[in-house]
Design a protein around this motif. Sequence first.
Motif, PDB file in Angstrom:
ATOM      1  N   LEU A  84      33.387  51.975 -12.826  1.00 32.80           N
ATOM      2  CA  LEU A  84      34.385  52.369 -12.205  1.00 32.80           C
ATOM      3  C   LEU A  84      35.769  51.917 -13.080  1.00 32.80           C
ATOM      4  O   LEU A  84      37.003  52.410 -12.808  1.00 32.80           O
ATOM      5  CB  LEU A  84      34.580  51.364 -11.150  1.00 32.80           C
ATOM      6  CG  LEU A  84      33.366  51.575 -10.155  1.00 32.80           C
ATOM      7  CD1 LEU A  84      33.536  50.450  -9.165  1.00 32.80           C
ATOM      8  CD2 LEU A  84      33.460  52.958  -9.707  1.00 32.80           C
ATOM      9  N   GLY A  85      35.517  51.413 -14.330  1.00 33.63           N
ATOM     10  CA  GLY A  85      36.450  51.073 -15.085  1.00 33.63           C
ATOM     11  C   GLY A  85      36.080  50.300 -16.317  1.00 33.63           C
ATOM     12  O   GLY A  85      35.028  50.437 -16.687  1.00 33.63           O
ATOM     13  N   LEU A  86      36.945  49.944 -17.349  1.00 33.83           N
ATOM     14  CA  LEU A  86      36.358  49.117 -18.547  1.00 33.83           C
ATOM     15  C   LEU A  86      35.735  48.029 -18.264  1.00 33.83           C
ATOM     16  O   LEU A  86      34.668  47.502 -18.978  1.00 33.83           O
ATOM     17  CB  LEU A  86      37.796  48.685 -19.506  1.00 33.83           C
ATOM     18  CG  LEU A  86      38.212  50.053 -19.879  1.00 33.83           C
ATOM     19  CD1 LEU A  86      39.297  49.671 -20.840  1.00 33.83           C
ATOM     20  CD2 LEU A  86      37.130  50.933 -20.815  1.00 33.83           C
ATOM     21  N   ASP A  87      36.095  47.192 -16.997  1.00 37.33           N
ATOM     22  CA  ASP A  87      35.472  45.847 -16.725  1.00 37.33           C
ATOM     23  C   ASP A  87      34.994  45.864 -15.280  1.00 37.33           C
ATOM     24  O   ASP A  87      34.925  44.987 -14.761  1.00 37.33           O
ATOM     25  CB  ASP A  87      36.617  44.749 -16.943  1.00 37.33           C
ATOM     26  CG  ASP A  87      37.691  44.945 -16.172  1.00 37.33           C
ATOM     27  OD1 ASP A  87      38.035  46.026 -15.716  1.00 37.33           O
ATOM     28  OD2 ASP A  87      38.760  44.173 -16.201  1.00 37.33           O
ATOM     29  N   SER A  88      34.596  47.112 -14.866  1.00 36.94           N
ATOM     30  CA  SER A  88      34.256  47.367 -13.699  1.00 36.94           C
ATOM     31  C   SER A  88      32.911  48.387 -13.385  1.00 36.94           C
ATOM     32  O   SER A  88      33.009  49.386 -13.846  1.00 36.94           O
ATOM     33  CB  SER A  88      35.293  47.558 -12.318  1.00 36.94           C
ATOM     34  OG  SER A  88      35.046  47.898 -11.141  1.00 36.94           O
ATOM     35  N   THR A  89      32.000  47.845 -12.819  1.00 34.77           N
ATOM     36  CA  THR A  89      30.741  48.575 -12.660  1.00 34.77           C
ATOM     37  C   THR A  89      30.061  48.444 -11.329  1.00 34.77           C
ATOM     38  O   THR A  89      29.990  47.471 -10.912  1.00 34.77           O
ATOM     39  CB  THR A  89      29.539  48.264 -13.752  1.00 34.77           C
ATOM     40  OG1 THR A  89      30.222  48.524 -14.984  1.00 34.77           O
ATOM     41  CG2 THR A  89      28.282  49.164 -13.561  1.00 34.77           C
ATOM     42  N   LEU A  90      29.819  49.560 -10.627  1.00 34.86           N
ATOM     43  CA  LEU A  90      29.060  49.725  -9.374  1.00 34.86           C
ATOM     44  C   LEU A  90      27.515  49.599  -9.416  1.00 34.86           C
ATOM     45  O   LEU A  90      27.078  50.533 -10.444  1.00 34.86           O
ATOM     46  CB  LEU A  90      29.487  50.892  -8.561  1.00 34.86           C
ATOM     47  CG  LEU A  90      28.993  51.061  -7.250  1.00 34.86           C
ATOM     48  CD1 LEU A  90      30.001  51.625  -6.327  1.00 34.86           C
ATOM     49  CD2 LEU A  90      27.666  51.877  -7.103  1.00 34.86           C
ATOM     50  N   VAL A  91      26.860  48.828  -9.035  1.00 36.59           N
ATOM     51  CA  VAL A  91      25.319  48.678  -9.115  1.00 36.59           C
ATOM     52  C   VAL A  91      24.822  48.816  -7.463  1.00 36.59           C
ATOM     53  O   VAL A  91      25.351  48.314  -6.597  1.00 36.59           O
ATOM     54  CB  VAL A  91      25.158  47.185  -9.446  1.00 36.59           C
ATOM     55  CG1 VAL A  91      23.622  47.220  -9.373  1.00 36.59           C
ATOM     56  CG2 VAL A  91      25.577  47.028 -10.883  1.00 36.59           C
ATOM     57  N   ALA A  92      24.022  50.008  -7.316  1.00 40.01           N
ATOM     58  CA  ALA A  92      23.428  50.127  -6.198  1.00 40.01           C
ATOM     59  C   ALA A  92      21.814  50.129  -6.117  1.00 40.01           C
ATOM     60  O   ALA A  92      21.159  50.847  -7.291  1.00 40.01           O
ATOM     61  CB  ALA A  92      23.895  51.357  -5.444  1.00 40.01           C
ATOM     62  N   ALA A  93      21.120  49.174  -5.711  1.00 35.31           N
ATOM     63  CA  ALA A  93      19.724  49.173  -5.741  1.00 35.31           C
ATOM     64  C   ALA A  93      19.035  49.246  -4.556  1.00 35.31           C
ATOM     65  O   ALA A  93      19.524  48.431  -3.370  1.00 35.31           O
ATOM     66  CB  ALA A  93      19.353  47.683  -6.643  1.00 35.31           C
ATOM     67  N   ARG A  94      17.770  49.873  -4.562  1.00 37.72           N
ATOM     68  CA  ARG A  94      17.145  49.785  -3.315  1.00 37.72           C
ATOM     69  C   ARG A  94      15.764  49.070  -3.716  1.00 37.72           C
ATOM     70  O   ARG A  94      15.089  49.234  -4.702  1.00 37.72           O
ATOM     71  CB  ARG A  94      16.615  51.369  -2.843  1.00 37.72           C
ATOM     72  CG  ARG A  94      15.626  51.417  -1.709  1.00 37.72           C
ATOM     73  CD  ARG A  94      15.346  52.812  -1.196  1.00 37.72           C
ATOM     74  NE  ARG A  94      16.450  53.432  -0.807  1.00 37.72           N
ATOM     75  CZ  ARG A  94      17.030  54.602  -1.551  1.00 37.72           C
ATOM     76  NH1 ARG A  94      16.553  55.115  -2.806  1.00 37.72           N
ATOM     77  NH2 ARG A  94      18.253  55.043  -1.068  1.00 37.72           N
ATOM     78  N   VAL A  95      15.699  47.938  -2.853  1.00 43.99           N
ATOM     79  CA  VAL A  95      14.400  47.093  -3.282  1.00 43.99           C
ATOM     80  C   VAL A  95      13.604  46.708  -2.082  1.00 43.99           C
ATOM     81  O   VAL A  95      13.939  46.672  -0.971  1.00 43.99           O
ATOM     82  CB  VAL A  95      14.816  45.601  -3.910  1.00 43.99           C
ATOM     83  CG1 VAL A  95      15.854  46.021  -5.234  1.00 43.99           C
ATOM     84  CG2 VAL A  95      15.886  44.976  -2.841  1.00 43.99           C
ATOM     85  N   ASP A  96      12.346  46.646  -2.161  1.00 47.13           N
ATOM     86  CA  ASP A  96      11.411  46.182  -1.188  1.00 47.13           C
ATOM     87  C   ASP A  96      11.046  44.614  -1.456  1.00 47.13           C
ATOM     88  O   ASP A  96      10.756  44.064  -2.551  1.00 47.13           O
ATOM     89  CB  ASP A  96       9.945  46.753  -1.448  1.00 47.13           C
ATOM     90  CG  ASP A  96      10.385  48.490  -1.060  1.00 47.13           C
ATOM     91  OD1 ASP A  96      11.282  48.701  -0.296  1.00 47.13           O
ATOM     92  OD2 ASP A  96       9.422  49.294  -1.483  1.00 47.13           O
ATOM     93  N   LEU A  97      11.293  43.915  -0.272  1.00 50.10           N
ATOM     94  CA  LEU A  97      11.205  42.461  -0.438  1.00 50.10           C
ATOM     95  C   LEU A  97       9.787  42.415  -0.161  1.00 50.10           C
ATOM     96  O   LEU A  97       8.838  42.998   0.787  1.00 50.10           O
ATOM     97  CB  LEU A  97      11.855  41.794   0.574  1.00 50.10           C
ATOM     98  CG  LEU A  97      13.493  41.983   0.167  1.00 50.10           C
ATOM     99  CD1 LEU A  97      14.148  40.911   1.384  1.00 50.10           C
ATOM    100  CD2 LEU A  97      13.833  41.322  -1.384  1.00 50.10           C
TER     101      LEU A  97
END
Length: 331
Positions: free
Chosen positions: A250-263
Motif C-alpha cells: 500500500l506504500g513504502l511502509d504499509s502492506t496489506l496481509v489477508a490470510a485464510r486459515v483453518d484452526l
Amino acid sequence: MTRKSADRRTRVTVLVALGANVLIALAKAVGGLFAGSPALLSEAAHSVADSLNEVFLLVALRRSRLPADRRHPFGYGKERFFWALLAAVGIFVMGGCFSFFQGFEALRGGAEESFSGYVAGFVVLGVAFLSEGASLLRALHQVRGQGGTEGMRDPALRTVVAEDGTAVLGVTLAGAGMALHMLTGQVVWEASASLAIGALLVYVAYILGRDAREQLIGQAADAEANRTIRALLERQPEIDSVESLLTMQLGLDSTLVAARVDLVPGLDSEEVEDVAVRIKGTVAEAVPEADQIFLDITDADAARAAKASRTAARWNQAEESPAATGERGGA
C-alpha cells in the motif's frame, strides 16, 4: 532509519537535484541556441524534463504522508507511485521525444557551428557534468545510507538516481557528438548523439513507468516477507492449515496481509478471538510494514466437512448430467 527521517533526506536530495537541473537547463538552452547545437538543445530538454519531474517527486513526498481518512482508509502511500509514473511520462515526452526531434531536424537541415559556439557548448557541458555528477553522488550516498536495495524501493529516490545517472551519460554523449562534429565537419555525429540521448531517455522512462505501474495496480510484498508471514502462521499451534495468503504493497511502509486459515477443532468463540488478536500482533512484530492484517478464520473440521460436501455435490451433478445419463442408457 525511520520513514520520516528517510523522507526528509529524500526531500533534500530532490531539492538539490531540482536546483541543479534548473540552472543547467537554462545554461544548456542558452548555450545550445548560441552554438546552434542540436545535441546541447536535446540535453536542455532533458534537464527541463528532470526539473519538472523533481517537482512531481516533491508533491509525492508531501501527499504520501497524509493520514488515512474515510475516502482513503488505507492512506495515501500509493501517491508516490502515481507521481513517479507522471515523472516517467515527463521523461518520455519532454526529454526523449524532443531529443528525437532535434536529431532528425539536424539530419534533415544540417547545422553549422563557429569555434566560439563549440567553446561555449563545451563549457556548458563541463559545468553540467560536474553539477549532475554531484547530485548523483548525493543520491547514491543516500541509497547506501538506507541499505542499498532497500533505499531503491523509494520511487522518488529511484527516479532521482535514474535521472542523474542518465544526465551524466547524456552529457557525455552530447560532448562526444559535438567533438566529432567539430573534428569532421559532419553534423551526423551530433545528430546521432541527440538520437542516442532520446533512446536512452525513452528506455529509462519505460523502466521507471513499468515499476510504478506494477505498484499502482497492486504488487505483492517481496518474496521474503511472504515466506516469513506464511512460516509464522504455519508455526502457530492453533492453526491447522494456511489455505491462502495474499499481500499487497500500500506504500513504502504499509502492506496489506489477508490470510485464510483453518484452526484446530475445539476452540470456542472467545478463544478464537484471542488467537486472532495474538496472531495479528505476532505478524506485525515480525514484519513491521504489515500494518493492515485480515484473517479469515474457519474451524478445520467444519472446513473439511464443507469441502467434502462440495465434492459430493459435484459428483452428483456429474452423474445426473445428460451426457452421463445417455452413456448409461446406451450401455
